[in-house]
Design a protein around this motif. Structure first.
Motif, PDB file in Angstrom:
ATOM      1  N   ILE A  37       0.797  -1.171  -0.070  1.00  0.00           N
ATOM      2  CA  ILE A  37       0.131  -0.069   0.087  1.00  0.00           C
ATOM      3  C   ILE A  37       0.919   1.171  -0.034  1.00  0.00           C
ATOM      4  O   ILE A  37       0.769   2.242  -0.759  1.00  0.00           O
ATOM      5  N   ILE A  40       2.379   1.570  -3.374  1.00  0.00           N
ATOM      6  CA  ILE A  40       1.395   2.376  -4.345  1.00  0.00           C
ATOM      7  C   ILE A  40       1.308   3.858  -4.109  1.00  0.00           C
ATOM      8  O   ILE A  40       1.074   4.321  -5.246  1.00  0.00           O
ATOM      9  N   VAL A  51      -5.442   4.075  -1.081  1.00  0.00           N
ATOM     10  CA  VAL A  51      -4.981   2.957  -2.022  1.00  0.00           C
ATOM     11  C   VAL A  51      -5.456   1.551  -1.275  1.00  0.00           C
ATOM     12  O   VAL A  51      -5.679   0.596  -1.821  1.00  0.00           O
ATOM     13  N   LYS A  52      -5.477   1.654   0.158  1.00  0.00           N
ATOM     14  CA  LYS A  52      -6.129   0.440   0.745  1.00  0.00           C
ATOM     15  C   LYS A  52      -7.288   0.055   0.257  1.00  0.00           C
ATOM     16  O   LYS A  52      -7.524  -1.208   0.227  1.00  0.00           O
ATOM     17  N   GLN A  54      -8.846   0.920  -2.513  1.00  0.00           N
ATOM     18  CA  GLN A  54      -9.018   0.743  -3.835  1.00  0.00           C
ATOM     19  C   GLN A  54      -7.982  -0.574  -4.416  1.00  0.00           C
ATOM     20  O   GLN A  54      -8.293  -1.074  -5.498  1.00  0.00           O
ATOM     21  N   SER A  55      -7.098  -1.103  -3.693  1.00  0.00           N
ATOM     22  CA  SER A  55      -6.177  -1.921  -4.188  1.00  0.00           C
ATOM     23  C   SER A  55      -6.680  -3.395  -4.109  1.00  0.00           C
ATOM     24  O   SER A  55      -6.033  -4.271  -4.638  1.00  0.00           O
ATOM     25  N   GLU A  56      -7.779  -3.517  -3.454  1.00  0.00           N
ATOM     26  CA  GLU A  56      -8.211  -5.173  -3.259  1.00  0.00           C
ATOM     27  C   GLU A  56      -9.889  -4.981  -3.085  1.00  0.00           C
ATOM     28  O   GLU A  56     -10.150  -6.249  -3.320  1.00  0.00           O
ATOM     29  N   SER A  79      -9.355   4.000  -9.562  1.00  0.00           N
ATOM     30  CA  SER A  79      -9.083   2.647  -9.372  1.00  0.00           C
ATOM     31  C   SER A  79      -8.117   1.827 -10.604  1.00  0.00           C
ATOM     32  O   SER A  79      -7.201   1.327 -10.250  1.00  0.00           O
ATOM     33  N   VAL A  82      -4.824   3.082  -9.436  1.00  0.00           N
ATOM     34  CA  VAL A  82      -4.230   2.301  -8.470  1.00  0.00           C
ATOM     35  C   VAL A  82      -3.841   0.810  -8.808  1.00  0.00           C
ATOM     36  O   VAL A  82      -2.789   0.286  -8.514  1.00  0.00           O
ATOM     37  N   TYR A  83      -4.641   0.059  -9.734  1.00  0.00           N
ATOM     38  CA  TYR A  83      -4.459  -1.271 -10.183  1.00  0.00           C
ATOM     39  C   TYR A  83      -3.161  -1.272 -10.873  1.00  0.00           C
ATOM     40  O   TYR A  83      -2.200  -2.083 -11.002  1.00  0.00           O
ATOM     41  N   GLN A  86      -0.028  -0.987  -8.767  1.00  0.00           N
ATOM     42  CA  GLN A  86       0.002  -2.270  -8.061  1.00  0.00           C
ATOM     43  C   GLN A  86       0.630  -3.133  -8.878  1.00  0.00           C
ATOM     44  O   GLN A  86       1.132  -3.977  -8.314  1.00  0.00           O
ATOM     45  N   ARG A 104      -4.360  -8.866  -3.586  1.00  0.00           N
ATOM     46  CA  ARG A 104      -4.125  -7.760  -4.504  1.00  0.00           C
ATOM     47  C   ARG A 104      -3.781  -8.476  -5.836  1.00  0.00           C
ATOM     48  O   ARG A 104      -2.966  -7.851  -6.560  1.00  0.00           O
TER      49      ARG A 104
END
Length: 198
Positions: A37, A40, A51-52, A54-56, A79, A82-83, A86, A104
């Motif tokens: 996180i 990213i 990020v926390k 949106q990342s999963e 999103s 972020v992906y 990631q 993730r």
């Protein structure tokens, strides 16, 4: 020892995080979960809290939510950004050496690497509820709602970005039920799998 990467996808409350930590400790290799996180956030300039989430997780419990998120002139949403970051972070981590990566979409991002073991951890509802109750000090009903809600958002996020079914055994070399096997036996089986291929 040749490079080995273990990705662990998991149902909420199944104990996948703990399993990952124990494997990393026993194999003396780095463990990546929330550290991703920060990396990213550094790459994107977004806050760690954003990020926390949106990342999963999907933005809501409905796949249609992705159709209504804001997008820039290229058609990319926050999103999506972020992906993309990631993906880059996980690929960079995998080049550093052996490690354990939790969640993730790492199993998808690293699907073409031959030195990677993809594990899916799940459990029976009663045990997952109990674990969530203990971790978050919640009554049973709230723990059940939390487990189901988090899993749904994880599944939607995964399926949106990978076009694969979340938890599908075909995408993993091992699927383990912690309610039946227990945490320590799951750790043992994963390590035995890796050692048998060294």
């Amino acid at each position: 020892m040749k490079q080995t990467i273990i990705t662990i996808s998991r149902e909420f409350g199944s104990g996948g995080h703990v399993i990952g930590e124990k494997i990393a400790e026993k194999m003396n290799i780095p463990f990546y979960d929330k550290d991703i996180i920060q990396e990213i956030a550094d790459k994107t300039g977004f806050s760690e809290d954003f990020v926390k989430e949106q990342s999963e997780y999907a933005p809501s419990k409905n796949m249609f939510a992705y159709a209504f998120v804001g997008r820039d002139h290229t058609g990319s949403s926050l999103s999506d950004q972020v992906y993309a970051a990631q993906t880059q972070v996980i690929q960079e981590i995998s080049k550093k050496g052996s490690c354990v990566i939790i969640g993730r979409c790492a199993d998808y991002i690293l699907k073409d690497r031959p030195d990677t073991y993809h594990i899916f951890v799940y459990g029976n509802e009663a045990e997952k509820i109990s674990r969530t109750q203990q971790l978050f000090n919640l009554p049973e009903k709230e723990a059940l709602a939390m487990n189901r809600g988090m899993d749904k958002k994880r599944r939607l996020h995964y399926e949106y970005y990978t076009d694969r079914k979340w938890g599908d055994p075909k995408n993993h070399c091992m699927c383990l039920n912690t309610s039946v096997l227990g945490i320590d036996r799951c750790v043992q089986y994963i390590i035995e799998l890796i050692q048998s291929n060294m």
